[in-house]
Design a protein around this motif. Structure first.
Motif, PDB file in Angstrom:
ATOM      1  N   ASP A 118       0.831  -1.230   0.042  1.00 26.08           N
ATOM      2  CA  ASP A 118      -0.184   0.266  -0.065  1.00 26.08           C
ATOM      3  C   ASP A 118       0.954   1.191  -0.026  1.00 26.08           C
ATOM      4  OD1 ASP A 118      -2.518  -1.142  -0.201  1.00 26.08           O
ATOM      5  OD2 ASP A 118      -2.794  -1.261   2.065  1.00 26.08           O
ATOM      6  N   ASP A 119       2.220   1.063  -0.063  1.00 28.27           N
ATOM      7  CA  ASP A 119       2.932   2.348   0.193  1.00 28.27           C
ATOM      8  C   ASP A 119       3.338   2.900  -1.249  1.00 28.27           C
ATOM      9  OD1 ASP A 119       4.505   0.023  -0.034  1.00 28.27           O
ATOM     10  OD2 ASP A 119       6.225   0.862   1.139  1.00 28.27           O
ATOM     11  N   TYR A 120       2.836   2.216  -2.122  1.00 26.71           N
ATOM     12  CA  TYR A 120       2.980   2.675  -3.679  1.00 26.71           C
ATOM     13  C   TYR A 120       1.536   3.215  -4.042  1.00 26.71           C
ATOM     14  CZ  TYR A 120       7.257  -0.191  -3.826  1.00 26.71           C
ATOM     15  OH  TYR A 120       8.358  -0.595  -3.599  1.00 26.71           O
ATOM     16  N   PRO A 121       1.700   4.435  -4.529  1.00 24.85           N
ATOM     17  CA  PRO A 121       0.392   5.018  -5.253  1.00 24.85           C
ATOM     18  C   PRO A 121      -0.219   4.080  -6.474  1.00 24.85           C
ATOM     19  CG  PRO A 121       2.013   6.792  -5.025  1.00 24.85           C
ATOM     20  CD  PRO A 121       2.864   5.366  -4.746  1.00 24.85           C
ATOM     21  N   ILE A 122       0.520   3.570  -7.230  1.00 21.44           N
ATOM     22  CA  ILE A 122       0.205   2.686  -8.502  1.00 21.44           C
ATOM     23  C   ILE A 122       0.447   1.015  -7.596  1.00 21.44           C
ATOM     24  CG2 ILE A 122       0.667   1.892 -10.512  1.00 21.44           C
ATOM     25  CD1 ILE A 122       1.672   4.905 -11.388  1.00 21.44           C
ATOM     26  N   LYS A 123      -0.773   0.671  -7.812  1.00 24.54           N
ATOM     27  CA  LYS A 123      -1.073  -0.797  -7.330  1.00 24.54           C
ATOM     28  C   LYS A 123      -1.271  -1.724  -8.223  1.00 24.54           C
ATOM     29  CE  LYS A 123      -2.755   1.253  -2.724  1.00 24.54           C
ATOM     30  NZ  LYS A 123      -2.313   2.480  -3.278  1.00 24.54           N
ATOM     31  N   SER A 124      -1.448  -2.987  -7.963  1.00 26.10           N
ATOM     32  CA  SER A 124      -1.988  -4.285  -8.719  1.00 26.10           C
ATOM     33  C   SER A 124      -1.572  -4.056 -10.265  1.00 26.10           C
ATOM     34  CB  SER A 124      -3.366  -4.101  -8.544  1.00 26.10           C
ATOM     35  OG  SER A 124      -3.852  -4.128  -7.266  1.00 26.10           O
ATOM     36  N   VAL A 125      -0.332  -3.969 -10.554  1.00 27.40           N
ATOM     37  CA  VAL A 125      -0.022  -3.645 -11.890  1.00 27.40           C
ATOM     38  C   VAL A 125       0.108  -5.099 -12.617  1.00 27.40           C
ATOM     39  CG1 VAL A 125       1.841  -2.863 -13.365  1.00 27.40           C
ATOM     40  CG2 VAL A 125       1.580  -1.770 -11.089  1.00 27.40           C
ATOM     41  N   ASN A 126      -0.567  -5.017 -13.854  1.00 26.28           N
ATOM     42  CA  ASN A 126      -0.585  -5.893 -14.836  1.00 26.28           C
ATOM     43  C   ASN A 126      -0.106  -5.156 -16.140  1.00 26.28           C
ATOM     44  OD1 ASN A 126      -2.201  -8.419 -13.999  1.00 26.28           O
ATOM     45  ND2 ASN A 126      -3.211  -6.502 -13.158  1.00 26.28           N
ATOM     46  N   ILE A 127       0.828  -5.689 -16.958  1.00 28.63           N
ATOM     47  CA  ILE A 127       1.473  -5.333 -17.976  1.00 28.63           C
ATOM     48  C   ILE A 127       1.334  -6.557 -18.871  1.00 28.63           C
ATOM     49  CG2 ILE A 127       3.489  -4.121 -19.237  1.00 28.63           C
ATOM     50  CD1 ILE A 127       4.193  -3.041 -16.423  1.00 28.63           C
ATOM     51  N   GLY A 128       1.075  -6.116 -20.397  1.00 26.82           N
ATOM     52  CA  GLY A 128       0.923  -7.314 -21.300  1.00 26.82           C
ATOM     53  C   GLY A 128       1.083  -6.793 -22.548  1.00 26.82           C
ATOM     54  N   VAL A 129       0.876  -7.972 -23.514  1.00 31.60           N
ATOM     55  CA  VAL A 129       0.768  -7.917 -24.864  1.00 31.60           C
ATOM     56  C   VAL A 129      -0.325  -8.836 -25.315  1.00 31.60           C
ATOM     57  CG1 VAL A 129       1.884  -8.315 -27.166  1.00 31.60           C
ATOM     58  CG2 VAL A 129       3.284  -7.915 -25.182  1.00 31.60           C
ATOM     59  N   SER A 130      -1.328  -8.037 -26.164  1.00 33.38           N
ATOM     60  CA  SER A 130      -2.443  -9.093 -26.576  1.00 33.38           C
ATOM     61  C   SER A 130      -2.147  -9.135 -28.387  1.00 33.38           C
ATOM     62  CB  SER A 130      -3.626  -8.172 -26.600  1.00 33.38           C
ATOM     63  OG  SER A 130      -4.126  -8.226 -25.417  1.00 33.38           O
ATOM     64  N   TYR A 131      -1.853 -10.518 -28.807  1.00 37.35           N
ATOM     65  CA  TYR A 131      -1.382 -11.075 -30.139  1.00 37.35           C
ATOM     66  C   TYR A 131      -2.738 -10.814 -30.804  1.00 37.35           C
ATOM     67  CZ  TYR A 131       2.988 -11.597 -27.983  1.00 37.35           C
ATOM     68  OH  TYR A 131       4.228 -11.541 -27.199  1.00 37.35           O
ATOM     69  N   PRO A 132      -2.755 -10.862 -32.045  1.00 39.98           N
ATOM     70  CA  PRO A 132      -3.944 -10.491 -33.007  1.00 39.98           C
ATOM     71  C   PRO A 132      -4.815 -11.685 -32.855  1.00 39.98           C
ATOM     72  CG  PRO A 132      -1.945  -9.937 -34.438  1.00 39.98           C
ATOM     73  CD  PRO A 132      -1.293 -10.421 -33.044  1.00 39.98           C
ATOM     74  N   ASP A 133      -6.212 -11.526 -32.705  1.00 40.82           N
ATOM     75  CA  ASP A 133      -7.180 -12.733 -32.534  1.00 40.82           C
ATOM     76  C   ASP A 133      -8.478 -12.229 -32.920  1.00 40.82           C
ATOM     77  OD1 ASP A 133      -8.877 -14.315 -31.670  1.00 40.82           O
ATOM     78  OD2 ASP A 133      -8.187 -14.697 -29.443  1.00 40.82           O
ATOM     79  N   PRO A 134      -8.984 -12.759 -34.065  1.00 44.86           N
ATOM     80  CA  PRO A 134     -10.201 -12.072 -34.734  1.00 44.86           C
ATOM     81  C   PRO A 134     -11.340 -12.398 -33.904  1.00 44.86           C
ATOM     82  CG  PRO A 134      -9.612 -14.494 -35.809  1.00 44.86           C
ATOM     83  CD  PRO A 134      -8.313 -14.009 -34.801  1.00 44.86           C
ATOM     84  N   ASN A 135     -11.176 -13.256 -32.673  1.00 44.21           N
ATOM     85  CA  ASN A 135     -12.244 -13.402 -31.682  1.00 44.21           C
ATOM     86  C   ASN A 135     -12.256 -12.437 -30.433  1.00 44.21           C
ATOM     87  OD1 ASN A 135     -13.779 -15.244 -33.354  1.00 44.21           O
ATOM     88  ND2 ASN A 135     -12.187 -16.862 -32.724  1.00 44.21           N
ATOM     89  N   TYR A 136     -11.113 -11.663 -30.457  1.00 47.40           N
ATOM     90  CA  TYR A 136     -10.876 -10.908 -29.277  1.00 47.40           C
ATOM     91  C   TYR A 136     -12.134  -9.968 -28.930  1.00 47.40           C
ATOM     92  CZ  TYR A 136      -8.211  -8.006 -25.932  1.00 47.40           C
ATOM     93  OH  TYR A 136      -7.714  -7.457 -24.596  1.00 47.40           O
TER      94      TYR A 136
END
Length: 188
Positions: free
Chosen positions: A25-43
């Motif tokens: 909790d001592d970080y203002p930015i929390k619960s960080v998820n970072i990623g890549v979505s690759y091409p998917d016609p059904n996305y």
């Protein structure tokens, strides 16, 4: 408490990769998820009262966002923002599915900063590719989160600033067009 990024569960495991870091909790930015979505016609993702902020950058392809019944086109080079608490759907166009970088996070001050810059849920014509590349690099680093935190915070803040500045440029451009139209009609 995890202070390093680890692989995360994603909605489309065959076409997405993600890294997560739960922070103290001592970080203002929390619960960080970072990623890549690759091409998917059904996305297709539907968010109801989304629990996190989401920023995404489209590397290639096309998509659309539907919010309050309004469709907004998403194209290569666009950055889009989804505010915490909003409900919407976004998807790839099947004939040209998107490849994109993204970050999901919670943040104590983000709502105030976004509001101050006029940034709402939507699509912004602003190049943030290098900022997202920095986020991807950070998420794959072996360094503890506390060593990467300021780079992540800096990238998130810069994305907000760039989106806000794009609104000012767009507004300025529209004002200039109106001014030119008025000038030409008065001085014909």
């Amino acid at each position: 408490m995890n202070t390093k990024f680890e692989k995360s569960h994603v909605a489309y495991p065959q076409t997405e990769e993600a890294m997560i870091c739960a922070t103290a909790d001592d970080y203002p930015i929390k619960s960080v998820n970072i990623g890549v979505s690759y091409p998917d016609p059904n996305y297709k993702i539907t968010r109801e009262n989304h629990a996190l902020f989401t920023f995404e950058y489209v590397i290639e392809g096309k998509g659309e966002m539907v919010i309050n019944g309004k469709k907004i086109a998403i194209n290569k080079g666009d950055t889009y923002v989804i505010l915490k608490g909003d409900s919407l759907t976004y998807r790839s166009i099947p004939s040209a599915p998107m490849k994109k970088y993204w970050i999901n996070f919670d943040c104590d001050y983000a709502s105030q900063m976004l509001k101050a810059h006029g940034v709402t849920t939507g699509v912004y014509k602003v190049d943030t590719l290098s900022l997202f590349e920095d986020l991807i690099t950070a998420s794959k680093s072996d360094k503890p989160f506390n060593e990467l935190y300021y780079d992540i915070e800096s990238s998130v803040n810069a994305i907000i600033l760039k989106a806000g500045m794009s609104l000012k440029r767009e507004s300025s451009s529209e004002a200039q067009t109106v001014k030119e139209m008025l000038f030409s009609s008065v001085f014909k």
